[in-house]
Design an enzyme around this catalytic site. Sequence first.
Site, PDB file in Angstrom:
ATOM      1  NE  ARG A  66      70.364 133.833  34.268  1.00 39.43           N
ATOM      2  CZ  ARG A  66      70.469 134.777  35.183  1.00 39.43           C
ATOM      3  NH1 ARG A  66      69.623 135.773  35.200  1.00 39.43           N
ATOM      4  NH2 ARG A  66      71.421 134.727  36.089  1.00 39.43           N
ATOM      5  CD  GLU A 103      74.075 143.418  40.678  1.00 38.84           C
ATOM      6  OE1 GLU A 103      73.727 142.719  39.707  1.00 38.84           O
ATOM      7  OE2 GLU A 103      73.309 144.169  41.283  1.00 38.84           O
TER       8      GLU A 103
HETATM    9  P1  AMP Z   1      77.635 141.669  35.352  1.00 39.98           P
HETATM   10  O1  AMP Z   1      78.860 140.859  35.116  1.00 39.98           O
HETATM   11  O2  AMP Z   1      77.694 142.428  36.657  1.00 39.98           O
HETATM   12  O3  AMP Z   1      77.301 142.569  34.185  1.00 39.98           O
HETATM   13  O4  AMP Z   1      76.448 140.652  35.562  1.00 39.98           O
HETATM   14  C1  AMP Z   1      75.878 140.055  34.470  1.00 39.98           C
HETATM   15  C2  AMP Z   1      75.384 138.665  34.750  1.00 39.98           C
HETATM   16  O5  AMP Z   1      74.902 138.461  36.086  1.00 39.98           O
HETATM   17  C3  AMP Z   1      74.246 138.426  33.787  1.00 39.98           C
HETATM   18  O6  AMP Z   1      74.621 137.350  32.974  1.00 39.98           O
HETATM   19  C4  AMP Z   1      73.058 138.129  34.645  1.00 39.98           C
HETATM   20  O7  AMP Z   1      72.621 136.841  34.338  1.00 39.98           O
HETATM   21  C5  AMP Z   1      73.508 138.190  36.104  1.00 39.98           C
HETATM   22  N1  AMP Z   1      72.886 139.289  36.876  1.00 39.98           N
HETATM   23  C6  AMP Z   1      73.541 140.313  37.480  1.00 39.98           C
HETATM   24  N2  AMP Z   1      72.700 141.134  38.115  1.00 39.98           N
HETATM   25  C7  AMP Z   1      71.466 140.640  37.906  1.00 39.98           C
HETATM   26  C8  AMP Z   1      70.146 141.069  38.289  1.00 39.98           C
HETATM   27  N3  AMP Z   1      69.955 142.174  39.046  1.00 39.98           N
HETATM   28  N4  AMP Z   1      69.100 140.344  37.886  1.00 39.98           N
HETATM   29  C9  AMP Z   1      69.294 139.216  37.124  1.00 39.98           C
HETATM   30  N5  AMP Z   1      70.503 138.775  36.733  1.00 39.98           N
HETATM   31  C10 AMP Z   1      71.587 139.462  37.117  1.00 39.98           C
END
Ligand code: AMP
Length: 183
Positions: A66, A103
């Site tokens: 994305r 996550e």
């Molecule tokens: P992080 O590495 O934990 O900051 O996660 C970021 C990536 O995971 C982003 O590029 C998002 O596309 C995806 N992502 C993580 N949590 C969510 C969420 N609650 N809703 C949508 N996309 C998420």
Amino acid sequence: MNSQPLSPDALKALVRTVPDFPQEGIQFRDITTLIGHGEGLASTVHHLARLAQAKGAQKIAGMEARGFIFGAAVAVQLGMGFVPVRKPGKLPIATIGVDYDLEYGTDRLEIDPAAIASGERVVIVDDLIATGGTALASADLLRQAGAEVSDALFVIDLPDLGGADRLREVSVDVSVLMQFEGE
Ligand code: AMP
């Protein structure tokens, strides 16, 4: 843009929330509805591009998948190059890579180290920051390739997960268009 851009509040109303995806307890903030709205997409890119310009970007990096949508659009708007931060095994040349925690799960990112000139000011663009793991890994990789990385831009921040704070700890300033409480 031909008309006034939509405000970040109006853009927030275009994001769809899907509960319990991809697993129970996650509130998935779905940008499909935002990018499917012409004015919404253009306004999002407009706001991100203004921020990137203000941060002195010379090149934009975006994370698969994305981050490609918003990052490439910002790069086009500002007339600068785009660096794809890719999932493993996609680039046809010798890459540098890093493993990181998500996550939900773990993953790996890779870049072409030749995509960046030494000292080039690269601004990171992605759709959402949750734990910050993806952006931290990207900043690390871009720095390994010689980039100066001091700013990251996101459409959405989930502040309760602390990602923006983690990025600031490694001297990456974070700007976002909207926040959602909770996970
Ligand atoms: P992080 O590495 O934990 O900051 O996660 C970021 C990536 O995971 C982003 O590029 C998002 O596309 C995806 N992502 C993580 N949590 C969510 C969420 N609650 N809703 C949508 N996309 C998420």
